[in-house]
Design a protein around this motif. Sequence first.
Motif, mmCIF file in Angstrom:
data_model
loop_
_atom_site.group_PDB
_atom_site.id
_atom_site.type_symbol
_atom_site.label_atom_id
_atom_site.label_comp_id
_atom_site.label_asym_id
_atom_site.label_seq_id
_atom_site.Cartn_x
_atom_site.Cartn_y
_atom_site.Cartn_z
ATOM 1 N N MET A 117 2.998 11.016 9.074
ATOM 2 C CA MET A 117 3.024 11.385 7.673
ATOM 3 C C MET A 117 2.512 10.225 6.971
ATOM 4 N N LEU A 118 2.781 8.891 6.891
ATOM 5 C CA LEU A 118 2.498 7.972 5.678
ATOM 6 C C LEU A 118 1.056 7.290 5.487
ATOM 7 N N ARG A 172 13.178 4.143 4.165
ATOM 8 C CA ARG A 172 13.090 3.607 2.573
ATOM 9 C C ARG A 172 12.021 3.402 2.020
ATOM 10 N N MET A 173 11.289 3.428 0.924
ATOM 11 C CA MET A 173 10.395 3.231 1.381
ATOM 12 C C MET A 173 9.954 3.191 -0.427
ATOM 13 N N ASP A 180 -0.532 2.683 -6.985
ATOM 14 C CA ASP A 180 -1.088 3.280 -6.375
ATOM 15 C C ASP A 180 -1.541 4.810 -6.169
ATOM 16 N N GLY A 181 0.365 4.873 -5.944
ATOM 17 C CA GLY A 181 0.727 5.796 -5.208
ATOM 18 C C GLY A 181 1.389 5.977 -3.597
ATOM 19 N N ARG A 182 0.828 4.586 -3.025
ATOM 20 C CA ARG A 182 1.005 4.612 -1.658
ATOM 21 C C ARG A 182 2.174 4.065 -1.544
ATOM 22 N N LEU A 183 3.156 4.322 -0.088
ATOM 23 C CA LEU A 183 3.899 4.096 0.108
ATOM 24 C C LEU A 183 4.034 2.397 0.970
ATOM 25 N N GLY A 184 5.359 1.288 0.778
ATOM 26 C CA GLY A 184 5.181 0.523 0.946
ATOM 27 C C GLY A 184 6.575 -0.292 1.735
ATOM 28 N N ARG A 243 10.017 -9.869 2.394
ATOM 29 C CA ARG A 243 10.958 -10.986 2.709
ATOM 30 C C ARG A 243 10.872 -11.385 1.328
ATOM 31 N N ALA A 244 12.941 -11.036 0.910
ATOM 32 C CA ALA A 244 13.363 -11.874 -0.521
ATOM 33 C C ALA A 244 11.811 -11.254 -1.268
ATOM 34 N N SER A 245 11.337 -10.166 -1.983
ATOM 35 C CA SER A 245 10.073 -10.287 -2.332
ATOM 36 C C SER A 245 10.381 -8.874 -3.109
ATOM 37 N N ASN A 246 9.666 -8.422 -4.697
ATOM 38 C CA ASN A 246 9.401 -6.990 -5.113
ATOM 39 C C ASN A 246 8.425 -6.995 -4.444
ATOM 40 N N ASP A 247 7.477 -7.194 -3.993
ATOM 41 C CA ASP A 247 6.363 -6.775 -3.422
ATOM 42 C C ASP A 247 6.240 -6.400 -2.305
ATOM 43 N N ALA A 248 4.705 -5.139 -2.298
ATOM 44 C CA ALA A 248 5.369 -3.936 -0.331
ATOM 45 C C ALA A 248 4.290 -4.572 -0.046
ATOM 46 N N VAL A 249 4.215 -4.314 1.644
ATOM 47 C CA VAL A 249 3.326 -4.129 2.135
ATOM 48 C C VAL A 249 3.334 -2.530 2.681
ATOM 49 N N VAL A 250 1.891 -2.222 2.267
ATOM 50 C CA VAL A 250 1.238 -1.243 3.829
ATOM 51 C C VAL A 250 1.029 -1.052 4.787
ATOM 52 N N PRO A 251 2.629 -0.369 5.283
ATOM 53 C CA PRO A 251 1.626 -0.293 6.685
ATOM 54 C C PRO A 251 1.012 0.628 7.143
#
Length: 397
Positions: A161-162, A126-127, A132-136, A140-148
Amino acid sequence: MDGLTVRAERLVAGGDALARLDDGRVAFVPGALPGELVRASLAEDRGDYVRLSLGSVVEPSPSRVQPACPSVAEGCGGCTLQHLERGAHLSAKVEIVREALARTGRLGDVPLRSVEGDAGPRTTVRMAVLPDGRLGFRRRASNDAVVPRSCMAAHPLIDGMLPELRASGAEEATIRCSISTGARAIWLHDAKGRDARRAAVSGEPEDVEVDPRASVVERVAGVDLRASMRSFFQSSARAAELLVAEVRAAAGDEAAAGALGDVVDLYGGIGLFSATVAGPRARTLVVESNPAACADARHNLRDRDAGVVAVQVEQWDPRPAGLVIADPSRTGLGRRGAAVVASVRAPRVVLVSCDPVAGARDLRMLVDAGYALDGVAVLDLFPWTHHVETVAALTLR
Ligand SMILES: C[S@@+](CC[C@H](N)C(=O)[O-])C[C@H]1O[C@@H](n2cnc3c(N)ncnc32)[C@H](O)[C@@H]1O
């Protein structure tokens, strides 16, 4: 309280290390390992305990390793135990469970068994969908995301496919693949798991189905099971097999065969345990609140003597059974769910828990309601994370 130096004692549920401040208060230190002397700063003061932010490790544990995934350094909150050598994960998780049983459940001498076995990479992830449309993955303990750049925890059918995948009009995406068939699907939804109505995906390989009603079929313990995108499925078919084997062992042959009475599969999802743990002649009943999962369960159990009740466990009208299997979500049974389980008065109960503290609380309630706790099996179904699964066997006294 900047510039603190503390000694980590042990890992606790959630994956943080527990240490003590000079004033005796408990301190939780994410990223520290048992035995390590670390420098840390105050992140949060909750009065009777504090959370620290790890600065540097003064005396590292011999089990400390460099995280293999570069996204950990960028703050990805997915794999919280990448700094612990893989071979030490299962024993660390056993200790987390032991601590939760003793502290939360007041259940001291419980026989614990660690279950070896590799669950393999996850076949459902679940991402977060970024602007900008990318998935991340969430920090931890945040709503921000990291794009792997790449995710070693995800099955290659998903990971591959990521890089090209983009989504819009949704807060989150669930991506699922089947090891058995190679099928892949994407479901776009909001943070509460409701379909995103005007969502779109681009960059997906041609074979990928983008539809909330899509499903995949997985083979678990020799049985083909349909899992729709809106339904829960274990972290992989291999993880499901490991779990099924433990639930079967905890149930015992007689109860699983239906010889003691019906099998009641509470929080039954797509019918995984009814289809694999219960013997072919056992009469089973799945109790499940998610309509998509109920439809899958009806499909998966169509050749069996099985019923599916679409209702919350707390609202279900209990009926006699020889075996109750209960596998609640992370919050556990809670007081009302535990009361329902206990009211069936089944000679055998198997409780599957994916949160050690909630599981310990639930077990305490079942013990108080007249059950003896025979033992708990500990499984590592989410490699590289602090998540731990337990299967507890209980007998009516
Ligand atoms: C951890 S999953 C287990 C599913 C299934 N036993 C399996 O292994 O695939 C928990 C399931 O409980 C369902 N659920 C959550 N809360 C519920 C409730 N209060 N009553 C009934 N089902 C519930 C969820 O929809 C989910 O399918």
